[in-house]
Write a protein that holds these residues in place. Structure first.
Motif, short mmCIF file in Angstrom:
data_model
loop_
_atom_site.label_atom_id
_atom_site.label_comp_id
_atom_site.label_asym_id
_atom_site.label_seq_id
_atom_site.Cartn_x
_atom_site.Cartn_y
_atom_site.Cartn_z
N GLY A 44 9.44 1.78 5.29
CA GLY A 44 9.70 1.76 4.21
C GLY A 44 10.02 0.24 3.74
N ASN A 45 10.61 0.09 2.41
CA ASN A 45 11.10 -1.14 1.99
C ASN A 45 12.09 -0.94 0.63
N ALA A 46 12.38 -2.36 0.38
CA ALA A 46 13.38 -2.16 -0.92
C ALA A 46 12.85 -1.46 -2.23
N GLY A 47 11.55 -1.66 -2.25
CA GLY A 47 10.76 -1.02 -3.47
C GLY A 47 10.66 0.35 -3.25
N ILE A 48 10.11 0.96 -2.15
CA ILE A 48 9.88 2.17 -1.70
C ILE A 48 11.02 3.17 -1.71
N ARG A 104 0.90 -1.15 -0.11
CA ARG A 104 0.21 -0.04 0.12
C ARG A 104 0.67 1.31 -0.04
N GLU A 105 1.79 1.21 0.78
CA GLU A 105 2.66 2.42 1.01
C GLU A 105 3.55 2.54 -0.31
N HIS A 106 4.00 1.53 -0.86
CA HIS A 106 5.01 1.73 -1.90
C HIS A 106 3.99 2.24 -3.22
N ALA A 107 2.56 1.81 -3.19
CA ALA A 107 1.97 2.43 -4.14
C ALA A 107 1.63 3.81 -4.11
N LEU A 108 1.41 4.18 -2.76
CA LEU A 108 1.07 5.63 -2.56
C LEU A 108 2.51 6.54 -2.77
N ALA A 109 3.62 5.86 -2.41
CA ALA A 109 4.89 6.43 -2.86
C ALA A 109 5.10 6.72 -4.10
N TRP A 110 4.66 5.75 -4.92
CA TRP A 110 5.04 5.79 -6.44
C TRP A 110 4.13 6.85 -7.05
N ALA A 111 2.81 6.92 -6.46
CA ALA A 111 1.71 7.79 -7.02
C ALA A 111 2.35 9.45 -6.61
N PHE A 112 2.61 9.54 -5.31
CA PHE A 112 3.05 10.81 -4.76
C PHE A 112 4.28 11.05 -5.60
N ALA A 113 5.31 10.40 -6.00
CA ALA A 113 6.49 10.86 -6.46
C ALA A 113 6.13 11.36 -8.02
N GLN A 114 5.14 11.16 -8.49
CA GLN A 114 4.83 11.56 -9.81
C GLN A 114 4.07 13.09 -9.51
N ASN A 115 3.95 13.52 -8.49
CA ASN A 115 3.24 14.87 -8.42
C ASN A 115 4.16 16.00 -8.26
N PRO A 116 4.29 17.05 -9.08
CA PRO A 116 5.12 17.86 -9.07
C PRO A 116 5.01 18.86 -7.68
N LYS A 117 4.14 18.66 -6.76
CA LYS A 117 4.06 19.34 -5.60
C LYS A 117 5.23 18.78 -4.65
#
Ligand code: AMP
Ligand code: GLY
Length: 417
Positions: free
Chosen positions: A33-37, A11-24
């Motif tokens: 975290g984990n190895a993917g995050i 869940r948190e990896h998906a959130l990090a992945w989506a948030f990281a795309q936001n220019p804000k």
């Protein structure tokens, strides 16, 4: 903005992945975290149940916003500590988190606001509960009151099974509380709401697959795969769920002086177009949000921030005509005992429209190794669910990890086996 995400699963990896795309976003932190995050965020070792330590970290690192992923810190009151400390935070405070942390509380709220749900009674006395079971017969559902990571519920097909479940709960010791409820028939689906008081944004629907093996066989798990949207949640059924269940619940929470701010996850049972509440959770579903995040991308953060800041009207999302599916790769033996520390070979390149979110991994000497029961969430998006499934399984088949297993039939209800 500098953002801290609490949690370390898929869940948190998906959130990090989506948030990281936001220019804000300037800096993204995730604890633990984990190895993917680690590819999207700086992973930090922080006790996510310790509000004071998190607050200190936020001050030191100029964190503007905290997104709380899992239920445990919410039930612990971490959101209260952070908000009192002046940090914009997404997630309910301790009192409102009781919608997940206590099944008896949710039943009380449903009764108070007239939300349709299974008929039930709550017991703290073993003899009274036993007498009620004897009178009700089977099938019947026996639930331990508190947080149980999906393990506190027994759907009993016989009176003996129900009695055994009841005894197991009361044998845990004094203070046991049990909810016994009517068995509901129908099809399950989940509706995800971002709420702030009585205002809310619908952030999507999904259907999960709770059993470990194909054909919905085997033990219950935290979820082996999901897809979004859930076709059974048509516009009409969704409107009924909002007007009969979600709005009355939010109004009741606000009227009690404990307004709900955060993700309200309504687990619904739908029969003949009529939704009934199975349960609430107060965080995103895992692995449901992986599919939803794949559909929303950068918009997810905008919607969450709009809701956290009380601007829900500005947070409406633009839906594409798309579908997403996530397939969980788990360690052999899950949800029972399983090995950790096995090396996982990931494909060198992503397939178009697909992502591998990490749920239970860590880095060891530069290699990715398994570090949990649910380990990877292979997620894909496409114009049709059939195409999303094809992409997800094509990516999954490129993973080299003999110690893992996955269901091969995610989406069977919609796509056929
Ligand atoms: P819960 O943790 O309350 O969501 O329960 C876990 C699972 O048990 C649900 O997703 C349902 O599949 C099933 N379940 C819970 N309550 C009922 C009920 N009253 N009738 C039928 N199935 C239920
Ligand atoms: N996938 C079910 C849950 O997150 O509770």
């Amino acid at each position: 903005m500098n953002i801290l995400i609490l949690g370390g699963g898929g869940r948190e990896h998906a959130l990090a992945w989506a948030f990281a795309q936001n220019p804000k976003v300037d800096q993204l932190f995730c604890a633990p975290g984990n190895a993917g995050i680690a590819e999207q965020a700086s992973c930090v070792a922080l006790d996510i149940l310790d509000g004071a330590k998190i607050l200190a970290f936020c001050a030191e690192n100029a964190v503007d916003f905290v997104m709380i992923g899992p239920e445990a810190p919410l039930a612990e009151g971490v959101a209260d500590v952070l908000r009192e400390g002046g940090i914009l935070t997404f997630g309910p405070g301790r009192e409102a988190a009781r919608l997940e942390a206590s099944k008896a509380f949710t039943k009380e709220i449903c009764a108070a606001c007239g939300a349709p749900t299974a008929r039930s009674q709550t017991f703290t006395d073993r003899d009274a509960a036993t007498a009620y079971l004897a009178a009700e017969g089977a099938p019947i559902v026996v639930k331990a009151d508190g947080l149980a990571a999906g393990k506190g519920v027994t759907v009993a097909e016989t009176p003996d099974e129900a009695q055994a479940a009841l005894d197991a709960i009361f044998d845990e010791g004094p203070g046991a509380r049990v909810v016994i409820e009517e068995f509901m028939t129908g099809e399950e689906a989940s509706l995800f709401i971002l709420a702030n008081g009585t205002d809310f944004i619908v952030i999507g629907s999904a259907q999960d697959h709770k059993r470990a093996f194909d054909g919905d066989e085997g033990p219950n798990t935290g979820g082996m795969g999901a897809y979004s949207p859930a076709p059974i949640l048509t516009a009409e059924v969704t409107e009924r769920a909002l007007s009969e269940i979600v709005r009355p619940t939010l109004a009741e929470m606000a009227a009690r002086g404990t307004p709900f701010q955060g993700v309200l996850y309504a687990g619904l049972m739908i029969e003949n177009g009529a939704p009934k509440l199975v349960e609430y959770n107060v965080r995103f579903g895992d692995p449901e949000i992986q599919a939803i995040a794949m559909r929303l991308g950068a918009q997810l953060l905008d919607a969450i921030l709009a809701c956290a800041e009380g601007r829900t009207a500005e947070g409406e999302v633009n839906w594409a005509e798309d579908h997403a599916m996530t397939v969980v790769v788990a360690a052999r033996g899950y949800p029972g005992d399983y090995a950790r520390g096995e090396v996982i070979g990931l494909p060198a390149i992503d397939l178009p429209g697909a992502q591998i979110f990490h749920a239970g991994t860590k880095l060891r000497d530069g290699e990715i190794v398994s570090n949990g029961g649910r380990v990877l969430n292979v997620t894909a998006r496409a114009a049709t669910l059939a195409e999303a499934r094809k992409r997800a399984y094509a990516t999954l088949d490129a993973i080299d990890w003999p110690g893992g297993f996955a269901r091969r039939d995610i989406g069977w209800r919609v796509l056929g086996r």
